[in-house]
Each structure stands twice: as C-alpha cells, then as structure tokens.
Design an enzyme around this catalytic site. Structure first.
Site, PDB file in Angstrom:
ATOM      1  N   LYS A  45      -6.404 -14.829 -59.506  1.00  0.00           N
ATOM      2  CA  LYS A  45      -7.326 -14.627 -58.378  1.00  0.00           C
ATOM      3  C   LYS A  45      -8.338 -15.751 -58.171  1.00  0.00           C
ATOM      4  O   LYS A  45      -9.418 -15.551 -57.619  1.00  0.00           O
ATOM      5  CB  LYS A  45      -8.071 -13.277 -58.489  1.00  0.00           C
ATOM      6  CG  LYS A  45      -7.223 -12.082 -58.825  1.00  0.00           C
ATOM      7  CD  LYS A  45      -5.865 -12.038 -58.166  1.00  0.00           C
ATOM      8  CE  LYS A  45      -5.850 -11.794 -56.694  1.00  0.00           C
ATOM      9  NZ  LYS A  45      -4.445 -11.856 -56.162  1.00  0.00           N
ATOM     10  N   SER A  46      -7.967 -16.939 -58.630  1.00  0.00           N
ATOM     11  CA  SER A  46      -8.894 -18.067 -58.544  1.00  0.00           C
ATOM     12  C   SER A  46      -8.500 -19.094 -57.491  1.00  0.00           C
ATOM     13  O   SER A  46      -9.141 -20.139 -57.378  1.00  0.00           O
ATOM     14  CB  SER A  46      -8.965 -18.766 -59.910  1.00  0.00           C
ATOM     15  OG  SER A  46      -9.369 -17.853 -60.895  1.00  0.00           O
ATOM     16  N   HIS A 100      -0.498 -18.968 -65.070  1.00  0.00           N
ATOM     17  CA  HIS A 100      -1.779 -18.402 -65.528  1.00  0.00           C
ATOM     18  C   HIS A 100      -1.911 -18.566 -67.043  1.00  0.00           C
ATOM     19  O   HIS A 100      -2.764 -17.934 -67.664  1.00  0.00           O
ATOM     20  CB  HIS A 100      -1.858 -16.905 -65.215  1.00  0.00           C
ATOM     21  CG  HIS A 100      -1.968 -16.560 -63.763  1.00  0.00           C
ATOM     22  ND1 HIS A 100      -2.744 -17.260 -62.880  1.00  0.00           N
ATOM     23  CD2 HIS A 100      -1.431 -15.542 -63.054  1.00  0.00           C
ATOM     24  CE1 HIS A 100      -2.643 -16.700 -61.679  1.00  0.00           C
ATOM     25  NE2 HIS A 100      -1.857 -15.657 -61.752  1.00  0.00           N
ATOM     26  N   SER A 130     -11.766  -9.677 -56.503  1.00  0.00           N
ATOM     27  CA  SER A 130     -10.439  -9.933 -55.943  1.00  0.00           C
ATOM     28  C   SER A 130      -9.370  -9.261 -56.816  1.00  0.00           C
ATOM     29  O   SER A 130      -8.422  -8.639 -56.314  1.00  0.00           O
ATOM     30  CB  SER A 130     -10.212 -11.451 -55.869  1.00  0.00           C
ATOM     31  OG  SER A 130      -8.926 -11.740 -55.407  1.00  0.00           O
TER      32      SER A 130
HETATM   33  S1  PPS Z   1      -2.893 -14.668 -57.884  1.00  0.00           S
HETATM   34  O1  PPS Z   1      -2.368 -13.328 -57.571  1.00  0.00           O
HETATM   35  O2  PPS Z   1      -3.470 -14.735 -59.222  1.00  0.00           O
HETATM   36  O3  PPS Z   1      -1.925 -15.721 -57.656  1.00  0.00           O
HETATM   37  O4  PPS Z   1      -4.096 -14.853 -56.853  1.00  0.00           O
HETATM   38  P1  PPS Z   1      -4.718 -16.247 -56.421  1.00  0.00           P
HETATM   39  O5  PPS Z   1      -3.825 -16.876 -55.433  1.00  0.00           O
HETATM   40  O6  PPS Z   1      -5.122 -17.032 -57.596  1.00  0.00           O
HETATM   41  O7  PPS Z   1      -6.069 -15.796 -55.723  1.00  0.00           O
HETATM   42  C1  PPS Z   1      -6.077 -14.966 -54.588  1.00  0.00           C
HETATM   43  C2  PPS Z   1      -7.414 -15.176 -53.871  1.00  0.00           C
HETATM   44  O8  PPS Z   1      -7.391 -16.439 -53.199  1.00  0.00           O
HETATM   45  C3  PPS Z   1      -7.672 -16.213 -51.830  1.00  0.00           C
HETATM   46  N1  PPS Z   1      -7.046 -17.230 -50.966  1.00  0.00           N
HETATM   47  C4  PPS Z   1      -7.750 -18.046 -50.172  1.00  0.00           C
HETATM   48  N2  PPS Z   1      -9.081 -18.187 -49.988  1.00  0.00           N
HETATM   49  C5  PPS Z   1      -9.481 -19.117 -49.074  1.00  0.00           C
HETATM   50  N3  PPS Z   1      -8.646 -19.865 -48.350  1.00  0.00           N
HETATM   51  C6  PPS Z   1      -7.307 -19.758 -48.488  1.00  0.00           C
HETATM   52  N4  PPS Z   1      -6.491 -20.513 -47.760  1.00  0.00           N
HETATM   53  C7  PPS Z   1      -6.807 -18.822 -49.439  1.00  0.00           C
HETATM   54  N5  PPS Z   1      -5.566 -18.443 -49.848  1.00  0.00           N
HETATM   55  C8  PPS Z   1      -5.738 -17.476 -50.774  1.00  0.00           C
HETATM   56  C9  PPS Z   1      -7.108 -14.822 -51.589  1.00  0.00           C
HETATM   57  O9  PPS Z   1      -7.560 -14.298 -50.379  1.00  0.00           O
HETATM   58  C10 PPS Z   1      -7.640 -14.107 -52.812  1.00  0.00           C
HETATM   59  O10 PPS Z   1      -9.052 -13.893 -52.787  1.00  0.00           O
HETATM   60  P2  PPS Z   1      -9.746 -12.590 -52.171  1.00  0.00           P
HETATM   61  O11 PPS Z   1     -11.190 -12.715 -52.550  1.00  0.00           O
HETATM   62  O12 PPS Z   1      -9.110 -11.390 -52.778  1.00  0.00           O
HETATM   63  O13 PPS Z   1      -9.565 -12.680 -50.691  1.00  0.00           O
END
Ligand code: PPS
Length: 291
Positions: A45-46, A100, A130
């Site tokens: 979720k980073s 991860h 998240s």
């Molecule tokens: S995972 O499941 O571990 O692979 O998740 P991960 O991709 O690391 O993290 C998911 C969060 O990243 C946000 N996200 C973004 N934020 C801003 N801009 C863009 N383009 C973007 N793409 C993915 C996604 O919405 C999740 O955060 P939250 O706070 O839940 O919205």
C-alpha cells in the site's frame, strides 16, 4: 492476536500470503539476477502499482502510446507471488519485478548490487488506512472490519508483510548492499514529473519532453483509474474481490485523518513516531504540507 493461518504463514520472520509457497520463496535466494533487471520494492500500500505503471510507461513505447494492450502485472510480475506461474527466466530484458520482500529475503545477487531496486515508502498512517480498506476488498487478505483491531495488528506487525517499520528501516539501513533509488509516495504525489525523471535516470532510459509528459499524464491517479492495464480490474483467478472496492481507491496524502480518531492517532504516534525519526526520510502527513 495472531493473524489467521487461513491467510498468512511465517517464513524467516516474515508473514506471507498463502497464495505463495515456502518452496518458491526459498528458491528466490538463488534466482540469478541480470544487471538490467529492475525491481520495484515496497511495503504493501505504499505505491507499488503506481510505480509499476510508471516504469512500464517509461520502458515500453507501446505502453506509452497505447498500441500495446498488456496489463502491468504481465510486464512486471510479482516476485514472491508468482500468481500467473511465469517462468522468470524467459522474460525479455530488461526484466521487471514487483516485490514486498524484506531486504534480507530478496535474491542474493540483488544484495550484491546486481540489478536495480526502486524502493518506495509512504507515510505509515496512510499505509495503514489504505491497507485496512484493501483488507476488506480483496479475498486473499484477512478482513478485520474493526479499525481499532486492525491498527493493533498493523502496529504489532501481525499482518501480511509484517512490520512496516522493520521493512522500511531494513531497506534503508542496508542501502549500501543494493543499487537502489529511494522514493516516497508523497514526493511522487507532490511532483510526479520529478519522480518520473529520477526513475528515468536511475534505469538509464532517456525520454524526450513529450514522452515524459505522456508518462506523467498517464500516471496520474485519475488517468490510471481509467486505464484497464493499470488498475487491476481483471484480478487473477486466485485473487478475487469481496465487494466493490478498487485497487486505486483515493490516491492522496492524509486520508488517515478521515478515519483515525485523535486518540488513535496519538496511540499510533506513541508506538511509531519516535522510531520514525531515526529514518532518513521526510514523510509528509497532509496533502497541503510542504515537502
Ligand atoms: S499493493 O496492493 O500493495 O500493491 O498496493 P500499492 O499499489 O502499493 O498501494 C496502493 C495505494 O496506492 C494508490 N495509488 C495511487 N496514488 C496516487 N496516484 C496514483 N497514480 C496511484 N496509483 C495507486 C492507491 O490508490 C492506494 O492508496 P489508497 O490510499 O488506498 O487510495
């Protein structure tokens, strides 16, 4: 309370989801790395999927100009969760992987400065929130609807991928072992173009102005949500959705304020904030804060 064995198992001190196996994880130690390999490493979720998309947009012209309809996960499979059973040795170079894994469980070659690692971290309150929402959404994670309980688990590292602090501190403290670029979710959010340029430089891919513009445009939250190659709309068969959530949920800085009470935030700070100070990272906790 321990996490349910239905969802995770522990291997070498780290919690993995049951959709992988000890054999596969153990085999990664000897997985031969090429100098051209690129890894996106994160605590969940980073910003993994975001960075995955950026790297694919940078590397593949057909991804950038929309002539190739290949999903991100097919261009950049997950290392320890090889859910599509890809033979990693057959992937075209530069091979790209998302992971991860903690620093000490990645392939040995990587720890000897072969290949490249882009490590992305995010302020842990937003990570936790998240993660909480994601656990309700995706069937492979234990659903803990009680946020207080989820926070306890998160702070104790009793979730898939274990302790956030150990993960981030481990990678930072062992930076010397790797060929590594550190980025934060917050800097990407605040200045996506600079982050894209840093990644281009790090992976040795020169793009012209227009191409950089195109990457930045397609990597914004709003545009990624609309891009079926990027938003994990088609989940692999062994990962299903429980409800109508999405991988791309809010995509901002400071959403933790919408769910955490003052008491919860104070408790969180008590457990983590002192320790965070030792990390060489400047997190920002609100979208309006300066970098
Ligand atoms: S995972 O499941 O571990 O692979 O998740 P991960 O991709 O690391 O993290 C998911 C969060 O990243 C946000 N996200 C973004 N934020 C801003 N801009 C863009 N383009 C973007 N793409 C993915 C996604 O919405 C999740 O955060 P939250 O706070 O839940 O919205």
């Amino acid at each position: 309370m321990e996490p349910s064995k239905e969802y995770v198992f522990k291997y070498k001190g780290f919690y993995f989801g049951v959709i992988t196996s000890v054999e596969h994880i153990a085999s990664l130690e000897d997985f031969e790395i090429k100098d051209s390999d690129i890894f996106v490493a994160t605590y969940p979720k980073s910003g993994t999927v975001w960075t995955q998309n950026i790297v694919n947009l940078i590397l593949h012209e057909g991804h950038r100009n929309g002539t190739e309809n290949v999903e991100n996960i097919d261009r950049m499979p997950w290392l320890e969760y090889n859910i599509k059973n890809v033979d990693f040795t057959t992937l075209p170079s530069p091979r790209t992987f998302a992971t991860h894994l903690p620093y000490y469980l990645v392939p040995r070659d990587l720890r000897n400065r072969r290949g490249r690692v882009i490590y992305v971290s995010r302020n842990p309150k937003d990570v936790m929130v998240s993660y909480y929402h994601f656990s309700k959404y995706v069937s492979t994670l234990e659903n803990i609807p009680d946020f207080n309980l989820f926070m306890e688990r998160f702070l104790a590292g009793k979730v898939l991928a274990s302790s956030w602090l150990d993960h981030v501190a481990g990678w930072y403290n062992h930076a010397e072992d790797f060929n590594i670029l550190f980025l934060t979710y917050e800097e990407m959010k605040k200045d996506l173009r600079s982050a894209v340029l840093k990644i281009c430089k790090f992976i040795g891919k020169e793009l012209n102005e227009e191409e950089v513009d195109s990457v930045v445009r397609q990597a914004t939250f709003e545009n990624m949500r609309k891009d079926p190659r990027a938003n994990y709309e088609n989940l692999p068969d062994n990962v299903t959705a429980r409800d109508n959530g999405t991988f791309l949920r809010k995509g901002t800085i400071g959403d933790w304020k919408n769910i955490m009470t003052v008491a919860q935030s104070e408790k969180f700070d008590k457990v983590l904030k002192e320790k965070i100070k030792n990390l060489p990272i400047k997190f920002i906790w609100d979208i309006h804060d300066e970098m």
